[in-house]
Design a protein around this motif. Structure first.
Motif, PDB file in Angstrom:
ATOM      1  N   UNK A  24       2.188  46.814 -38.776  1.00 13.09           N
ATOM      2  CA  UNK A  24       2.407  47.118 -40.187  1.00 13.09           C
ATOM      3  C   UNK A  24       3.876  47.351 -40.522  1.00 13.09           C
ATOM      4  N   UNK A  25       4.598  47.962 -39.600  1.00 17.16           N
ATOM      5  CA  UNK A  25       5.981  48.332 -39.893  1.00 17.16           C
ATOM      6  C   UNK A  25       6.981  47.244 -39.541  1.00 17.16           C
ATOM      7  N   UNK A  26       6.574  46.287 -38.698  1.00 11.97           N
ATOM      8  CA  UNK A  26       7.489  45.228 -38.308  1.00 11.97           C
ATOM      9  C   UNK A  26       8.541  45.672 -37.313  1.00 11.97           C
ATOM     10  N   UNK A  27       8.316  46.809 -36.642  1.00  9.11           N
ATOM     11  CA  UNK A  27       9.272  47.288 -35.649  1.00  9.11           C
ATOM     12  C   UNK A  27       9.115  46.524 -34.340  1.00  9.11           C
ATOM     13  N   UNK A  28      10.180  46.491 -33.573  1.00 10.97           N
ATOM     14  CA  UNK A  28      10.138  45.852 -32.263  1.00 10.97           C
ATOM     15  C   UNK A  28       9.279  46.694 -31.329  1.00 10.97           C
ATOM     16  N   UNK A  29       8.182  46.153 -30.817  1.00 16.14           N
ATOM     17  CA  UNK A  29       7.290  46.949 -29.967  1.00 16.14           C
ATOM     18  C   UNK A  29       7.878  47.178 -28.582  1.00 16.14           C
ATOM     19  N   UNK A  30       7.658  48.347 -28.006  1.00 15.94           N
ATOM     20  CA  UNK A  30       8.145  48.608 -26.646  1.00 15.94           C
ATOM     21  C   UNK A  30       7.322  47.845 -25.615  1.00 15.94           C
ATOM     22  N   UNK A  31       7.839  47.804 -24.399  1.00 16.26           N
ATOM     23  CA  UNK A  31       7.175  47.041 -23.338  1.00 16.26           C
ATOM     24  C   UNK A  31       5.776  47.561 -23.044  1.00 16.26           C
ATOM     25  N   UNK A  32       5.584  48.890 -23.130  1.00 22.20           N
ATOM     26  CA  UNK A  32       4.276  49.432 -22.762  1.00 22.20           C
ATOM     27  C   UNK A  32       3.194  48.975 -23.729  1.00 22.20           C
ATOM     28  N   UNK A  33       3.571  48.705 -24.974  1.00 18.68           N
ATOM     29  CA  UNK A  33       2.596  48.179 -25.925  1.00 18.68           C
ATOM     30  C   UNK A  33       2.288  46.724 -25.603  1.00 18.68           C
ATOM     31  N   UNK A  34       3.329  45.947 -25.345  1.00 19.50           N
ATOM     32  CA  UNK A  34       3.140  44.525 -25.067  1.00 19.50           C
ATOM     33  C   UNK A  34       2.307  44.290 -23.811  1.00 19.50           C
ATOM     34  N   UNK A  35       2.411  45.195 -22.847  1.00 24.55           N
ATOM     35  CA  UNK A  35       1.705  45.004 -21.579  1.00 24.55           C
ATOM     36  C   UNK A  35       0.217  45.314 -21.678  1.00 24.55           C
ATOM     37  N   UNK A  36      -0.220  45.911 -22.784  1.00 22.78           N
ATOM     38  CA  UNK A  36      -1.623  46.309 -22.903  1.00 22.78           C
ATOM     39  C   UNK A  36      -2.415  45.433 -23.868  1.00 22.78           C
ATOM     40  N   UNK A  37      -1.805  44.379 -24.392  1.00 20.29           N
ATOM     41  CA  UNK A  37      -2.496  43.534 -25.360  1.00 20.29           C
ATOM     42  C   UNK A  37      -2.415  42.074 -24.919  1.00 20.29           C
ATOM     43  N   UNK A  38      -3.261  41.243 -25.530  1.00 23.04           N
ATOM     44  CA  UNK A  38      -3.299  39.843 -25.130  1.00 23.04           C
ATOM     45  C   UNK A  38      -2.166  39.060 -25.800  1.00 23.04           C
TER      46      UNK A  38
END
Length: 215
Positions: free
Chosen positions: A114-128
């Motif tokens: 929703x915010x368009x912020x750059x996601x951290x690595x820990x978020x990217x590693x938990x999603x497809x």
């Protein structure tokens, strides 16, 4: 000779049924089954009970299910005990804790979308990969996708960070929000009834309670 065939006596269904009921009653005072029920539901627990009871009698769990499906009284007795097991405080607490963790993860992902912020690595590693691309697109656009929903998501995250035990409590009446509602709306601030009041929607009569059904 197969028990229950035309050549042999019928299975002792009343005795089997009483044993099933007493076994389910005994489970209420034990805890070994709770992690399984919290993770994958009560069905595997029930299936294991039936296997342990039916197989020594030479009948299948499916045959027992067929019997109680055709007998409303027997079916209600089993459903009542399964519903009681699902209300075991330790199981409810474990399910709610798992829901809090899942909700926190969902809210974090939604916040970045929703915010368009750059996601951290820990978020990217938990999603497809599809969700990862969605987050990248949101970050590149820099657009706030939903200015109404974003503050609610942020508020839910602040609540989880400040005191996780308050997550899932209705802010208006103080009751516990149903897990099913939180799974659909992890940022929910109140129960469905209070939400209708906030929105000025006429209240509706509660639906009759439905017994837990697995057959």
């Amino acid at each position: 000779m197969t028990i229950g065939s035309k050549e042999g006596p019928p299975p002792p269904w009343p005795d089997i049924h009483r044993t099933v009921l007493s076994t389910l009653d005994a489970l209420a005072s034990s805890t070994g089954w709770i992690p399984t029920a919290a993770t994958v539901g009560i069905e595997p627990v029930f299936e294991r009970v039936l296997q342990q009871i039916c197989q020594p009698q030479g009948v299948s769990p499916e045959a027992y299910i067929d019997v109680i499906t055709r007998d409303a009284g027997m079916r209600r007795e089993v459903q009542k005990r399964l519903a009681r097991l699902m209300e075991t405080p330790a199981l409810v607490n474990m399910r709610r804790e798992a829901q809090r963790r899942e909700a926190e993860h969902q809210l974090h992902v939604l916040h970045f979308v929703l915010s368009g912020q750059e996601p951290p690595d820990w978020v990217m590693s938990t999603i497809d990969e599809e969700q990862q691309q969605q987050l990248r697109d949101a970050a590149e656009s820099g657009e706030e996708r939903d200015p109404v929903l974003l503050p609610r998501v942020q508020r839910a995250l602040r609540k989880l960070a400040a005191d996780p035990t308050t997550y899932g409590q209705c802010e208006d009446c103080g009751t516990t929000i149903l897990l099913e509602r939180l799974q659909l709306v992890p940022w929910a601030e109140c129960c469905a009834a209070c939400q209708r009041k906030r929105e000025g929607v006429p209240d509706v009569a509660p639906e009759p309670e439905v017994a837990v059904t697995y057959f």
